[in-house]
Scaffold this motif. Structure first.
Motif: not given
Length: 291
Positions: A245-255
Motif C-alpha cells: 500500500y506504499t506508492s511505487f514513487m516512495d521509499h519505505l521507512n523501515i521503522w
C-alpha cells in the motif's frame, strides 16, 4: 497423558509460550507455537497441559494484540491514502477523489504451517490484498518456490513457517544451529538469482529466531529475527501489506514498516525498499476489476 493436538507450556521456560503438540510419539515431544512461529522439542516431563480457562485468557490477550496492530495498520493506510491525495500536482483532489483506482501488487505467501497460512490469508483479505497462499514444509521451499512464482507472477513473496535457534548446536552466527533458517536462505537465494531487482520482487523471509543476517545477505528485503526473538504468526502479513500500500514513487521507512507489527524491531528488520502500489485514472467498473 500428553497426546497430539494438546495445548501445553514448558516448565523450563516458565510457561512463556503456548504450544500445540504436533507429535508425542518419541522421547521428545515435537511442539508448534500456537500463536508464534516457533518450533521446539521438549521431554514430556517438562510439559504442562493448559486448561480451558487458561487458554481462553491467553487467547484474549493475543486477540487484543492482534486487534491493536490491525487498528494501527488501518491508521497508517489512511495516512498513506491522504498523502497520495494531497500531493502537489497529484490531481487526486476532493473533486475527483472517487475517480481513480488502485492496483496493489500480487502476493505469494508460502507458509510452513497450514493453520497460520489460513489465518494470514484471512487477514490479507481483510486488508483488501490479492494473495495466493501455499502450504509447503520449509525444506521444500528452495525447490518449489520458483515454480510457484512462475505460476502466480507475484511482486511480493513471503517465505515463512516455523524456526528456532538451538544453543546446543552452535553459536548464533552458525546457520546450522537453526532448525529451518538454511531452507529460507536457500529459497531467497534461488529467487534472487532469477529476480535480482530488489524493488521489482520484494521478499520477506523467516520465522521465530531465524538467522536475520543470512536472510538479508541472501537477498531478502525484510526478514526475522534480528534479536533472535519469537515473531507473531501474522507479522509477515503486516510487512507485506505496508509494501503493497506504499506508492511505487516512495521509499519505505523501515521503522514505519515494523513499528505496528506485534514483534517490533527486535523481531523484524530489513533494507530500504520502494513501495509497489500504482494509481490509475479514471475510475471505471472495468478498472475496479484490475484492483
Amino acid at each position: 497423558m500428553i497426546t497430539n493436538g494438546d495445548l501445553v507450556t514448558r516448565k523450563s521456560y516458565q510457561h512463556d509460550v503456548l504450544f500445540r503438540v504436533k507429535s508425542a510419539g518419541g522421547p521428545l515431544v515435537k511442539l508448534m507455537g500456537e500463536d508464534i512461529r516457533l518450533e521446539a522439542d521438549a521431554p514430556i516431563d517438562d510439559l504442562r497441559q493448559v486448561t480451558g480457562a487458561e487458554y481462553r485468557q491467553r487467547k484474549a490477550e493475543t486477540d487484543k494484540k492482534e486487534a491493536y496492530s490491525y487498528r494501527l495498520f488501518r491508521q497508517d493506510y489512511r495516512l498513506l491514502k491522504e498523502k497520495r491525495e494531497s500531493g502537489a500536482g497529484s490531481g487526486y483532489t476532493k473533486e475527483n477523489e472517487t475517480n481513480y483506482f488502485q492496483i496493489p501488487p500480487r502476493i505469494l505467501h508460502i507458509d510452513g504451517d497450514p493453520l497460520f497460512l489460513k489465518k494470514c490469508i484471512y487477514l490479507y483479505e481483510q486488508l483488501g490484498l490479492q494473495v495466493h497462499g501455499q502450504y509447503l514444509h520449509e525444506r521444500e521451499m528452495p525447490e518449489q518456490v520458483l515454480g510457484l512464482i512462475e505460476k502466480v507472477q507475484p511482486e511480493i513473496v513471503v517465505l515463512t513457517g516455523h524456526d528456532s535457534y538451538s544453543k546446543a548446536k552452535g553459536s548464533v552466527r552458525d546457520l546450522e544451529a537453526y532448525r529451518h533458517s538454511r531452507y529460507f536462505v536457500e529459497a531467497v537465494r534461488n529467487i534472487r538469482q532469477r529476480y535480482p531487482h530488489f524493488d521489482q520482487m520484494v521478499i520477506f523471509a523467516g520465522a521465530c529466531q531465524s538467522h536475520f543476517e543470512s536472510l538479508i545477505k541472501a537477498g531478502a528485503n525484510f526478514a526475522s529475527s534480528p534479536a533472535r526473538v519469537n515473531i507473531h504468526a501474522v507479522d509477515p502479513v503486516y510487512v507485506a501489506a505496508r509494501v503493497a500500500y506504499t506508492s511505487f514513487m516512495d521509499h519505505l521507512n523501515i521503522w514505519e514498516v515494523i513499528r505496528n507489527t506485534i514483534s517490533g524491531q527486535e523481531g523484524l528488520g530489513g533494507i530500504e525498499t520502494r513501495g509497489l502500489l500504482r494509481i490509475g485514472m479514471p475510475y471505471s467498473k472495468e478498472a475496479e476489476e484490475l484492483s
